[in-house]
Design a protein around this motif. Structure first.
Motif, PDB file in Angstrom:
ATOM      1  N   THR A   4       0.847  -1.192   0.000  1.00 34.57           N
ATOM      2  CA  THR A   4       0.000   0.000   0.000  1.00 34.57           C
ATOM      3  C   THR A   4       0.876   1.233   0.000  1.00 34.57           C
ATOM      4  OG1 THR A   4      -1.735  -1.149   1.223  1.00 34.57           O
ATOM      5  CG2 THR A   4      -1.806   1.250   1.231  1.00 34.57           C
ATOM      6  N   VAL A   5       0.575   2.167  -0.852  1.00 32.18           N
ATOM      7  CA  VAL A   5       1.317   3.422  -0.909  1.00 32.18           C
ATOM      8  C   VAL A   5       0.540   4.467  -0.133  1.00 32.18           C
ATOM      9  CG1 VAL A   5       2.253   5.207  -2.405  1.00 32.18           C
ATOM     10  CG2 VAL A   5       2.271   2.829  -3.156  1.00 32.18           C
ATOM     11  N   GLN A   6       1.121   4.953   0.949  1.00 29.80           N
ATOM     12  CA  GLN A   6       0.467   5.972   1.766  1.00 29.80           C
ATOM     13  C   GLN A   6       0.662   7.347   1.140  1.00 29.80           C
ATOM     14  OE1 GLN A   6      -1.403   5.242   4.365  1.00 29.80           O
ATOM     15  NE2 GLN A   6      -0.879   3.061   4.406  1.00 29.80           N
ATOM     16  N   ASN A   7      -0.444   8.076   0.979  1.00 24.86           N
ATOM     17  CA  ASN A   7      -0.378   9.449   0.444  1.00 24.86           C
ATOM     18  C   ASN A   7       0.518   9.525  -0.806  1.00 24.86           C
ATOM     19  OD1 ASN A   7      -1.950  10.419   2.656  1.00 24.86           O
ATOM     20  ND2 ASN A   7      -0.089  10.400   3.915  1.00 24.86           N
ATOM     21  N   PRO A   8       0.127   8.860  -1.864  1.00 27.38           N
ATOM     22  CA  PRO A   8       0.981   8.827  -3.063  1.00 27.38           C
ATOM     23  C   PRO A   8       1.213  10.214  -3.652  1.00 27.38           C
ATOM     24  CG  PRO A   8      -1.231   8.016  -3.560  1.00 27.38           C
ATOM     25  CD  PRO A   8      -1.149   8.144  -2.077  1.00 27.38           C
ATOM     26  N   ASN A   9       2.422  10.384  -4.185  1.00 28.62           N
ATOM     27  CA  ASN A   9       2.759  11.612  -4.901  1.00 28.62           C
ATOM     28  C   ASN A   9       2.362  11.396  -6.361  1.00 28.62           C
ATOM     29  OD1 ASN A   9       3.915  13.752  -6.265  1.00 28.62           O
ATOM     30  ND2 ASN A   9       5.832  13.701  -5.104  1.00 28.62           N
ATOM     31  N   TRP A  10       1.149  11.824  -6.700  1.00 31.11           N
ATOM     32  CA  TRP A  10       0.611  11.523  -8.021  1.00 31.11           C
ATOM     33  C   TRP A  10       1.423  12.175  -9.134  1.00 31.11           C
ATOM     34  CZ3 TRP A  10      -2.675   7.676  -8.447  1.00 31.11           C
ATOM     35  CH2 TRP A  10      -3.442   7.324  -7.330  1.00 31.11           C
ATOM     36  N   THR A  11       1.888  13.393  -8.920  1.00 31.84           N
ATOM     37  CA  THR A  11       2.619  14.089  -9.984  1.00 31.84           C
ATOM     38  C   THR A  11       3.931  13.384 -10.312  1.00 31.84           C
ATOM     39  OG1 THR A  11       3.656  15.578  -8.373  1.00 31.84           O
ATOM     40  CG2 THR A  11       1.610  16.319  -9.401  1.00 31.84           C
ATOM     41  N   LYS A  12       4.488  12.665  -9.338  1.00 32.13           N
ATOM     42  CA  LYS A  12       5.755  11.969  -9.575  1.00 32.13           C
ATOM     43  C   LYS A  12       5.589  10.811 -10.555  1.00 32.13           C
ATOM     44  CE  LYS A  12       9.812  10.275  -7.073  1.00 32.13           C
ATOM     45  NZ  LYS A  12      10.382   9.922  -5.748  1.00 32.13           N
ATOM     46  N   LEU A  13       4.346  10.357 -10.761  1.00 24.20           N
ATOM     47  CA  LEU A  13       4.099   9.266 -11.697  1.00 24.20           C
ATOM     48  C   LEU A  13       4.124   9.726 -13.149  1.00 24.20           C
ATOM     49  CD1 LEU A  13       1.214   7.371  -9.862  1.00 24.20           C
ATOM     50  CD2 LEU A  13       3.554   6.559 -10.198  1.00 24.20           C
ATOM     51  N   GLN A  14       4.052  11.043 -13.367  1.00 21.68           N
ATOM     52  CA  GLN A  14       4.029  11.528 -14.742  1.00 21.68           C
ATOM     53  C   GLN A  14       5.430  11.507 -15.343  1.00 21.68           C
ATOM     54  OE1 GLN A  14       1.823  15.101 -15.525  1.00 21.68           O
ATOM     55  NE2 GLN A  14       2.257  15.056 -17.701  1.00 21.68           N
ATOM     56  N   ASN A  15       5.510  10.944 -16.553  1.00 18.44           N
ATOM     57  CA  ASN A  15       6.750  10.939 -17.312  1.00 18.44           C
ATOM     58  C   ASN A  15       6.415  11.439 -18.710  1.00 18.44           C
ATOM     59  OD1 ASN A  15       8.796   9.414 -19.237  1.00 18.44           O
ATOM     60  ND2 ASN A  15       9.775   9.545 -17.251  1.00 18.44           N
ATOM     61  N   GLY A  16       6.367  12.758 -18.869  1.00 17.29           N
ATOM     62  CA  GLY A  16       5.964  13.329 -20.141  1.00 17.29           C
ATOM     63  C   GLY A  16       4.518  12.997 -20.439  1.00 17.29           C
ATOM     64  N   SER A  17       4.301  12.282 -21.543  1.00 22.60           N
ATOM     65  CA  SER A  17       2.946  11.913 -21.948  1.00 22.60           C
ATOM     66  C   SER A  17       2.588  10.489 -21.523  1.00 22.60           C
ATOM     67  CB  SER A  17       2.796  12.054 -23.467  1.00 22.60           C
ATOM     68  OG  SER A  17       3.776  11.278 -24.131  1.00 22.60           O
ATOM     69  N   ASP A  18       3.373   9.920 -20.609  1.00 25.41           N
ATOM     70  CA  ASP A  18       3.091   8.594 -20.050  1.00 25.41           C
ATOM     71  C   ASP A  18       2.997   8.688 -18.530  1.00 25.41           C
ATOM     72  OD1 ASP A  18       3.453   7.659 -22.639  1.00 25.41           O
ATOM     73  OD2 ASP A  18       5.487   6.935 -22.265  1.00 25.41           O
ATOM     74  N   ILE A  19       2.549   7.583 -17.927  1.00 22.36           N
ATOM     75  CA  ILE A  19       2.648   7.394 -16.483  1.00 22.36           C
ATOM     76  C   ILE A  19       3.594   6.231 -16.253  1.00 22.36           C
ATOM     77  CG2 ILE A  19       1.399   6.475 -14.490  1.00 22.36           C
ATOM     78  CD1 ILE A  19      -0.976   8.224 -15.339  1.00 22.36           C
ATOM     79  N   ARG A  20       4.564   6.426 -15.384  1.00 22.23           N
ATOM     80  CA  ARG A  20       5.509   5.359 -15.078  1.00 22.23           C
ATOM     81  C   ARG A  20       5.824   5.343 -13.593  1.00 22.23           C
ATOM     82  NH1 ARG A  20       9.821   5.483 -20.128  1.00 22.23           N
ATOM     83  NH2 ARG A  20       8.371   4.695 -21.699  1.00 22.23           N
ATOM     84  N   GLY A  21       6.017   4.143 -13.055  1.00 22.45           N
ATOM     85  CA  GLY A  21       6.339   4.027 -11.646  1.00 22.45           C
ATOM     86  C   GLY A  21       7.039   2.716 -11.355  1.00 22.45           C
ATOM     87  N   VAL A  22       7.350   2.512 -10.082  1.00 21.19           N
ATOM     88  CA  VAL A  22       7.975   1.270  -9.613  1.00 21.19           C
ATOM     89  C   VAL A  22       6.857   0.354  -9.139  1.00 21.19           C
ATOM     90  CG1 VAL A  22       9.581   0.253  -7.970  1.00 21.19           C
ATOM     91  CG2 VAL A  22      10.068   2.504  -8.951  1.00 21.19           C
ATOM     92  N   ALA A  23       6.733  -0.799  -9.790  1.00 18.97           N
ATOM     93  CA  ALA A  23       5.622  -1.702  -9.506  1.00 18.97           C
ATOM     94  C   ALA A  23       6.026  -2.906  -8.664  1.00 18.97           C
ATOM     95  CB  ALA A  23       5.003  -2.185 -10.823  1.00 18.97           C
ATOM     96  N   LEU A  24       7.327  -3.200  -8.590  1.00 19.33           N
ATOM     97  CA  LEU A  24       7.797  -4.352  -7.828  1.00 19.33           C
ATOM     98  C   LEU A  24       8.955  -3.961  -6.931  1.00 19.33           C
ATOM     99  CD1 LEU A  24       7.839  -7.146 -10.581  1.00 19.33           C
ATOM    100  CD2 LEU A  24       6.164  -6.873  -8.751  1.00 19.33           C
ATOM    101  N   PRO A  25       9.029  -4.546  -5.719  1.00 19.54           N
ATOM    102  CA  PRO A  25      10.175  -4.276  -4.845  1.00 19.54           C
ATOM    103  C   PRO A  25      11.393  -5.054  -5.322  1.00 19.54           C
ATOM    104  CG  PRO A  25       8.731  -5.906  -3.842  1.00 19.54           C
ATOM    105  CD  PRO A  25       8.060  -5.478  -5.122  1.00 19.54           C
ATOM    106  N   GLY A  26      12.529  -4.778  -4.689  1.00 18.47           N
ATOM    107  CA  GLY A  26      13.719  -5.554  -4.979  1.00 18.47           C
ATOM    108  C   GLY A  26      14.909  -4.757  -5.435  1.00 18.47           C
ATOM    109  N   ILE A  27      14.686  -3.497  -5.829  1.00 12.45           N
ATOM    110  CA  ILE A  27      15.792  -2.645  -6.244  1.00 12.45           C
ATOM    111  C   ILE A  27      16.022  -1.598  -5.155  1.00 12.45           C
ATOM    112  CG2 ILE A  27      16.670  -1.068  -8.009  1.00 12.45           C
ATOM    113  CD1 ILE A  27      16.283  -3.900  -9.029  1.00 12.45           C
ATOM    114  N   PRO A  28      17.241  -1.511  -4.613  1.00 12.98           N
ATOM    115  CA  PRO A  28      17.516  -0.527  -3.547  1.00 12.98           C
ATOM    116  C   PRO A  28      17.178   0.895  -3.976  1.00 12.98           C
ATOM    117  CG  PRO A  28      19.350  -2.070  -3.787  1.00 12.98           C
ATOM    118  CD  PRO A  28      18.427  -2.339  -4.932  1.00 12.98           C
TER     119      PRO A  28
END
Length: 512
Positions: A4-28
């Motif tokens: 669960t993401v608490q209080n997500p930073n929605w604007t941080k998901l924007q990558n130009g004309s796409d939405i991108r984010g980290v979907a799986l754990p495992g990378i420091p």
């Protein structure tokens, strides 16, 4: 258990004309910020945006969804489709799909979707994922993505409604049939109309992304021998190489396969098939400037004298080839595939005919195909030409025999260590422009649309460089090309001396 993401930073998901984010754990240092819960919210926000944009109730909307081979794809897609259907929409689940096919579902007379969503993060690592949105007008732009994220942040959605459905449909078969038809009608072979690629050995490398369909659903029905094709099965761990036509290991893999199998042609796609590249029988890569030159030769034969729009880092040799050999117009614009596409559309609207918009990354869009950046369509156009030239006893590479290529080229990416990196970067670019004006043998190139491009004409340099700001990151990339041995180092040496005055710029890239 779902994070669960608490209080997500929605604007941080924007990558130009796409939405991108980290979907799986495992990378420091890469915390998950794109969960099924977030995906549900994004799906509902898209319905809100689409309903408002089309002035159509949510219950009357039909929305298609597809995904690439990423490990997080099934869970994110299930959450998104469920959320959209609960608002009363009809949802088509296409399963594994390509990004271009998702757009095509909005203009297909048999599907006629109001909107489409592709879950992909292109060539990014396995832990990433994202959303690309489409309507019949094309891919959404930056302001549209911002509006969707604002709806998500405000929890501003249509009310839940009865009547929503989720239907599993095979649209990739419909999309592939269109590509097969394109080849058959384009080659128009009188003796083998159904199988115009018969006698050609063509190898496909899908990089374990979503492009494996092209082998069984396009190449084989057209009669091609596809033995030796590799990495066709979807695998979101990408165990063999990054599915990216710009990646050295990926291009080496398809080149080696073509040589080992003595094939006539090699094809490689990125993860979601909006980019492609090729390899000739000698294992030579047909990407970047070569790919642009090749498809330009095809397009300018069909539309003489028209304009080819490219990004900013194409070579001087490509300009010479397009304008002198092909008798077309080369309009070098900005980086960013949406920038290149929108510029071609603008030129057409103003009466300057442009049928091709293409980046060196492999994003290629054609006017005849909705200006959709579609790697499979681009490669299919080349297959038509490959088959036609074979009938004449010629090779595809013959089309670009006169392309002058630089002897050396390099790209350096320098990090900017201040928060207001755009302002700092622009100061560097402005100062370099003034420096170049006063440096012997250097001349600032006119009609440049981003950063500063400089022609370096001294005998020991014989090349050019472009310094520009990255589209999204605190990075200032530097591209250098030279037509003489040692020219890149000579240009880089002068630039390093100049850039040392900017103490917030990481110059370690120059060490190589």
């Amino acid at each position: 258990m779902t994070a669960t993401v608490q209080n997500p930073n929605w604007t941080k998901l924007q990558n130009g004309s796409d939405i991108r984010g980290v979907a799986l754990p495992g990378i420091p240092d890469e915390p998950v910020n794109l969960t099924p819960d977030i995906a549900e919210t994004l799906g509902k926000a898209f319905v809100r945006w689409l309903s408002q944009t089309l002035n159509k109730p949510a219950q009357d909307l039909t929305i298609s969804l597809g995904r690439d081979s990423r490990l997080s794809g099934p869970d994110l897609m299930a959450a998104t489709t469920s959320a959209i259907s609960r608002l009363g929409c009809r949802v088509y689940d296409f399963g594994l799909a390509s990004t271009p096919a998702m757009f095509m579902s909005t203009v297909s007379p048999d599907f006629n979707c109001d909107g489409a969503i592709m879950l992909t993060a292109s060539h990014l690592p396995f832990n990433r994922n994202g959303f690309k949105f489409f309507t019949g007008e094309g891919g959404l732009g930056k302001p549209d993505i911002s509006a969707i994220l604002n709806f998500a942040a405000d929890q501003d959605f249509p009310e839940p409604a009865e009547g929503g459905t989720i239907e599993t449909r095979d649209f990739m078969g419909v999309y592939a049939e269109g590509l097969v038809k394109l080849v058959r009608e384009g080659v128009n072979h009188p003796q083998q109309f159904e199988q115009p690629l018969k006698g050609l050995h063509i190898i496909l490398d899908a990089g374990n992304g979503a492009g494996g369909f092209y082998c069984d659903r396009v190449l084989k029905p057209l009669g091609a021998d596809t033995s030796g094709s590799q990495f066709l099965d979807p695998d979101g761990t990408f165990p063999n190489h990054v599915p990216n036509p710009e990646n050295e290991a990926a291009m080496a893999a398809i080149s080696e396969a073509v040589l080992a199998q003595n094939a006539d042609f090699g094809i490689i796609f990125d993860t979601d098939v909006d980019r492609g590249a090729a390899v000739d029988p000698q294992g030579q890569e047909l990407n970047r400037n070569r790919l642009i030159a090749l498809i330009s030769a095809v397009v300018l034969k069909e539309h003489p004298g028209s304009t080819v729009v490219t990004d900013s880092i194409t070579s001087e040799g490509l300009t010479t080839f397009i304008e002198q050999d092909l008798k077309g117009v080369h309009h070098r614009f900005k980086r960013g595939y949406k920038n290149v596409i929108n510029e071609a559309i603008r030129l057409n609207n103003e009466g300057q005919e442009s049928w091709l918009a293409i980046e060196t990354s492999g994003h290629g869009a054609m006017k005849e195909n909705y200006f959709l950046d579609d790697g499979a369509y681009l490669i299919t156009k080349l297959l038509v030409e490959l088959a036609k030239l074979k009938l004449e006893g010629k090779a595809l590479s013959d089309l670009i025999a006169n392309l002058q290529e630089p002897q050396e080229s390099s790209e350096l990416r320098m990090k900017i260590g201040v928060e207001d990196f755009k302002d700092y970067g622009n100061q560097i670019i402005e100062a370099l422009s003034q420096f170049a004006d006063n440096h012997d043998g250097w001349q600032v190139v006119p009609k440049n649309y981003e950063g500063v491009r400089v022609s370096c004409q001294s005998p020991e340099e014989q090349g050019w460089f472009l310094l520009r700001l990255s589209l999204h990151d605190p990075v200032i990339p530097l591209n250098i090309e030279s037509n003489v041995e040692g020219g890149v180092s000579q240009i880089a040496k002068t630039l390093l001396g100049f850039l040392k005055q900017f103490d917030k710029l990481d110059l370690s890239a120059f060490e190589r």
